[in-house]
Enzyme design. Structure first.
Site, mmCIF file in Angstrom:
data_model
loop_
_atom_site.group_PDB
_atom_site.id
_atom_site.type_symbol
_atom_site.label_atom_id
_atom_site.label_comp_id
_atom_site.label_asym_id
_atom_site.label_seq_id
_atom_site.Cartn_x
_atom_site.Cartn_y
_atom_site.Cartn_z
ATOM 1 N N SER A 78 0.704 -1.137 -0.035
ATOM 2 C CA SER A 78 0.028 -0.089 -0.049
ATOM 3 C C SER A 78 0.837 1.091 0.014
ATOM 4 C CB SER A 78 -0.901 0.038 1.445
ATOM 5 O OG SER A 78 -1.821 -1.161 1.204
HETATM 6 N N1 SAH Z 1 -1.384 -4.046 3.589
HETATM 7 C C1 SAH Z 1 -0.806 -4.859 2.505
HETATM 8 C C2 SAH Z 1 -1.680 -4.857 1.128
HETATM 9 C C3 SAH Z 1 -1.673 -5.860 0.468
HETATM 10 S S1 SAH Z 1 -2.478 -5.727 -1.183
HETATM 11 C C4 SAH Z 1 0.629 -4.207 2.272
HETATM 12 O O1 SAH Z 1 0.943 -3.006 2.350
HETATM 13 O O2 SAH Z 1 1.392 -5.113 1.686
HETATM 14 C C5 SAH Z 1 -3.973 -6.802 -0.492
HETATM 15 C C6 SAH Z 1 -3.464 -8.232 -0.178
HETATM 16 O O3 SAH Z 1 -4.825 -8.681 -0.044
HETATM 17 C C7 SAH Z 1 -2.933 -8.967 -1.343
HETATM 18 O O4 SAH Z 1 -2.019 -9.574 -0.813
HETATM 19 C C8 SAH Z 1 -3.899 -9.993 -1.561
HETATM 20 O O5 SAH Z 1 -3.682 -11.439 -1.825
HETATM 21 C C9 SAH Z 1 -4.830 -10.182 -0.412
HETATM 22 N N2 SAH Z 1 -6.331 -10.529 -0.376
HETATM 23 C C10 SAH Z 1 -7.039 -10.271 -1.425
HETATM 24 N N3 SAH Z 1 -8.403 -11.236 -0.974
HETATM 25 C C11 SAH Z 1 -8.095 -11.863 0.187
HETATM 26 C C12 SAH Z 1 -9.034 -12.374 1.048
HETATM 27 N N4 SAH Z 1 -10.037 -12.964 0.508
HETATM 28 N N5 SAH Z 1 -8.404 -12.994 2.228
HETATM 29 C C13 SAH Z 1 -7.046 -12.683 2.574
HETATM 30 N N6 SAH Z 1 -6.257 -11.850 1.674
HETATM 31 C C14 SAH Z 1 -6.597 -11.489 0.598
#
Ligand code: SAH
Length: 194
Positions: free
Chosen positions: A42
């Protein structure tokens, strides 16, 4: 120093490079960056804003959906009693666990699963942070939110979402407030964006 100032201080001290494999040279740019598997770390300013909105506290338990790189998880870990984080992509789940363990974060519980169902065995949670875009607020998450709890979640379509602050009052009544407009990768699962 109040908790907000402590969160800001910790945020500015934490090097985002630690959570990147590629694009390390861009870590200080205030933009989301690719972390592989079609996902992104993010945007730093948004991580700070969402953390301040969530208001984590060192004696409270936090559920996070979307571990990704573990960047947001690290900040939540510092300001929560325990963090329960769920990621659905096994490679990201593994990497984040090794990375956060290596950095010494010890109050984090990891799960490889569809986070839209929450983590029932550890519910209720005082704080819930969702870092992927949902089409609707997953009912399991509202159910697993503690009384007086707060949840921050982006809700909307794939071209942009409202950032919602969801609170549960002492009588169990749910209140939802729009706090801004954001662009997240989709929450895959039952409540994914169309
Ligand atoms: N806070 C993280 C954001 C990652 S992007 C950072 O700053 O690195 C969002 C993440 O949510 C991705 O890794 C994706 O694989 C995950 N994601 C998407 N759908 C999901 C679900 N249903 N359950 C768990 N994780 C999920």
């Amino acid at each position: 120093m109040n908790t907000n100032d402590k969160i800001k201080k910790y945020f500015y001290k934490l090097d985002r490079r630690l959570f990147l494999d590629a694009y390390k040279e861009s870590s200080e740019i205030d933009l989301p960056l690719p972390i592989g598997y079609g996902q992104t770390i993010s945007q730093p300013s948004l991580v700070l804003d969402m953390t301040l909105m969530l208001m984590p506290e060192p004696h409270l338990r936090t559920l996070e959906i979307g571990t990704g790189s573990g960047y947001q998880t690290a900040i939540l870990s510092e300001f929560s009693k325990e963090v329960f984080t769920i990621e659905r992509i096994s490679q990201l789940y593994e990497k984040a666990k090794i990375r956060l363990d290596g950095l010494g974060y010890q109050n984090i519980y990891y799960k490889l699963d569809d986070g839209t169902m929450g983590w029932k065995s550890f519910a209720p949670f005082d704080r819930i942070m969702v870092t992927a875009a949902a089409r609707f607020i997953p009912p399991a998450l509202t159910d697993q939110l503690a009384v007086n709890g707060r949840m921050v979640i982006p809700v909307g379509g794939s071209s942009g979402q409202e950032l919602l602050l969801v609170t549960k009052a002492a009588d169990g009544v749910i209140n939802t407030e729009i706090k801004g407009y954001v662009q997240f990768v989709p929450l895959i699962g039952k409540y994914e964006t169309p």
